[in-house]
Design a protein around this motif. Structure first.
Motif, mmCIF file in Angstrom:
data_model
loop_
_atom_site.group_PDB
_atom_site.id
_atom_site.type_symbol
_atom_site.label_atom_id
_atom_site.label_comp_id
_atom_site.label_asym_id
_atom_site.label_seq_id
_atom_site.Cartn_x
_atom_site.Cartn_y
_atom_site.Cartn_z
ATOM 1 N N GLY A 99 16.660 14.870 9.281
ATOM 2 C CA GLY A 99 15.517 15.780 9.223
ATOM 3 C C GLY A 99 14.278 15.240 8.554
ATOM 4 O O GLY A 99 13.330 15.997 8.297
ATOM 5 N N VAL A 100 14.243 13.953 8.252
ATOM 6 C CA VAL A 100 13.065 13.362 7.616
ATOM 7 C C VAL A 100 11.932 13.267 8.634
ATOM 8 O O VAL A 100 12.129 12.808 9.763
ATOM 9 C CB VAL A 100 13.393 11.957 7.050
ATOM 10 N N GLN A 101 10.745 13.712 8.249
ATOM 11 C CA GLN A 101 9.564 13.696 9.110
ATOM 12 C C GLN A 101 8.579 12.634 8.627
ATOM 13 O O GLN A 101 8.571 12.277 7.447
ATOM 14 C CB GLN A 101 8.862 15.071 9.071
ATOM 15 N N VAL A 102 7.746 12.141 9.546
ATOM 16 C CA VAL A 102 6.683 11.249 9.101
ATOM 17 C C VAL A 102 5.765 12.041 8.166
ATOM 18 O O VAL A 102 5.496 13.223 8.393
ATOM 19 C CB VAL A 102 5.885 10.638 10.279
ATOM 20 N N GLY A 103 5.337 11.402 7.099
ATOM 21 C CA GLY A 103 4.515 12.064 6.093
ATOM 22 C C GLY A 103 5.302 12.549 4.898
ATOM 23 O O GLY A 103 4.715 12.816 3.837
ATOM 24 N N ASP A 104 6.630 12.675 5.030
ATOM 25 C CA ASP A 104 7.448 13.119 3.902
ATOM 26 C C ASP A 104 7.377 12.107 2.759
ATOM 27 O O ASP A 104 7.184 10.912 2.975
ATOM 28 C CB ASP A 104 8.905 13.290 4.330
ATOM 29 N N PHE A 105 7.597 12.614 1.562
ATOM 30 C CA PHE A 105 7.604 11.751 0.385
ATOM 31 C C PHE A 105 8.947 11.043 0.236
ATOM 32 O O PHE A 105 9.987 11.568 0.644
ATOM 33 C CB PHE A 105 7.327 12.567 -0.881
ATOM 34 N N VAL A 106 8.906 9.874 -0.388
ATOM 35 C CA VAL A 106 10.108 9.137 -0.744
ATOM 36 C C VAL A 106 9.881 8.493 -2.114
ATOM 37 O O VAL A 106 8.740 8.322 -2.555
ATOM 38 C CB VAL A 106 10.468 8.033 0.282
ATOM 39 N N SER A 107 10.976 8.153 -2.760
ATOM 40 C CA SER A 107 10.943 7.302 -3.947
ATOM 41 C C SER A 107 11.652 6.010 -3.575
ATOM 42 O O SER A 107 12.658 6.032 -2.865
ATOM 43 C CB SER A 107 11.655 7.967 -5.125
ATOM 44 N N VAL A 108 11.125 4.905 -4.061
ATOM 45 C CA VAL A 108 11.697 3.602 -3.732
ATOM 46 C C VAL A 108 11.903 2.816 -5.019
ATOM 47 O O VAL A 108 11.044 2.817 -5.904
ATOM 48 C CB VAL A 108 10.777 2.816 -2.769
ATOM 49 N N TYR A 109 13.042 2.143 -5.103
ATOM 50 C CA TYR A 109 13.398 1.410 -6.314
ATOM 51 C C TYR A 109 13.908 0.018 -5.941
ATOM 52 O O TYR A 109 14.619 -0.151 -4.942
ATOM 53 C CB TYR A 109 14.480 2.165 -7.082
ATOM 54 N N SER A 110 13.537 -0.983 -6.731
ATOM 55 C CA SER A 110 14.046 -2.336 -6.552
ATOM 56 C C SER A 110 15.010 -2.667 -7.675
ATOM 57 O O SER A 110 14.644 -2.612 -8.856
ATOM 58 C CB SER A 110 12.908 -3.356 -6.544
ATOM 59 N N ARG A 111 16.239 -3.024 -7.301
ATOM 60 C CA ARG A 111 17.210 -3.435 -8.319
ATOM 61 C C ARG A 111 16.800 -4.756 -8.965
ATOM 62 O O ARG A 111 17.132 -5.013 -10.114
ATOM 63 C CB ARG A 111 18.594 -3.597 -7.677
ATOM 64 N N ARG A 112 16.088 -5.598 -8.228
ATOM 65 C CA ARG A 112 15.695 -6.900 -8.771
ATOM 66 C C ARG A 112 14.594 -6.749 -9.820
ATOM 67 O O ARG A 112 14.694 -7.273 -10.923
ATOM 68 C CB ARG A 112 15.213 -7.843 -7.666
ATOM 69 N N THR A 113 13.527 -6.016 -9.462
ATOM 70 C CA THR A 113 12.394 -5.905 -10.382
ATOM 71 C C THR A 113 12.527 -4.728 -11.336
ATOM 72 O O THR A 113 11.771 -4.625 -12.297
ATOM 73 C CB THR A 113 11.083 -5.756 -9.592
ATOM 74 N N ARG A 114 13.457 -3.815 -11.025
ATOM 75 C CA ARG A 114 13.694 -2.612 -11.828
ATOM 76 C C ARG A 114 12.458 -1.725 -11.906
ATOM 77 O O ARG A 114 12.166 -1.118 -12.937
ATOM 78 C CB ARG A 114 14.195 -2.979 -13.225
ATOM 79 N N LYS A 115 11.749 -1.679 -10.796
ATOM 80 C CA LYS A 115 10.580 -0.808 -10.700
ATOM 81 C C LYS A 115 10.836 0.285 -9.669
ATOM 82 O O LYS A 115 11.450 0.047 -8.636
ATOM 83 C CB LYS A 115 9.341 -1.605 -10.285
#
Length: 199
Positions: A99-115
């Protein structure tokens, strides 16, 4: 996660121009025989060029699936999500089925950079969804410069989707605006509590 530069006004252009990506990458699944999805073409299959008042006159008009509904002019490069300035991910089939639509928000995390950063679903066209905008990868701390060769090779990127989180299709011209809107919704960039979806 591969680097996606679609939506950037200097993503693609005629041979000999300094672009952020190769023309092959503008084709579906990066295959020469497939449909062109990275930039606008006319009814004869020829690229539509930016005009003298556009950001990169003579370059192709690179598009994204998510666009500014307040700007109905599809030939205006400014109506697409600029991969140089906005964090976005590409929606894959698994996210679409949930059900994810274009424009929806997401959070993204990198295990390498820890950001951890906020982003939106800015584009489609890759069934795996394993793509993120140039700005997203840079914001996560990767020293990438374009979409030609840069890629995160290991499964170290985690994406958390927020389905139906942008029902009014709010469009963002700066990352600061996007971050502010995500924060006001109470969304989190903290990935210490859950694993999310690997990319």
């Amino acid at each position: 996660m591969d680097v996606d530069v679609d939506g950037a006004p200097n993503a693609y252009g005629p041979p000999g121009t300094q672009t952020l990506d190769t023309l092959l990458d503008a084709h579906y699944l990066n295959r020469a025989g497939e449909k062109i999805v990275g930039y606008l073409i006319d009814e004869h299959g020829r690229p539509i060029l930016q005009g003298p008042k556009d950001p990169f006159p003579g370059y192709y008009i690179s598009q994204t699936a998510f666009a500014d509904i307040e700007n109905p002019n599809e030939r205006d490069p400014r109506c697409y999500v600029d991969a140089r300035n906005i964090n976005y991910v590409v929606r894959g089939n698994a996210a679409r089925r949930r059900g994810v639509q274009v424009g929806d928000f997401v959070s993204v995390y990198s295990r390498r950079t820890r950001k951890g950063v906020f982003a939106i679903v800015g584009d489609t066209g890759n069934p795996s969804g394993d793509e993120g905008s140039l700005h997203l990868l840079q914001d996560l701390g990767y020293p990438f410069h374009d979409g030609k060769n840069d890629s995160v090779e290991k499964p170290e990127i985690i994406v958390r989707f927020y389905p139906n989180s942008n029902p009014k299709h709010q469009f963002f011209f700066t990352q600061a605006e996007l971050n502010d809107a995500a924060t006001k919704l109470g969304l989190s960039r903290d990935f210490t509590a859950s694993a999310g979806t690997n990319r």
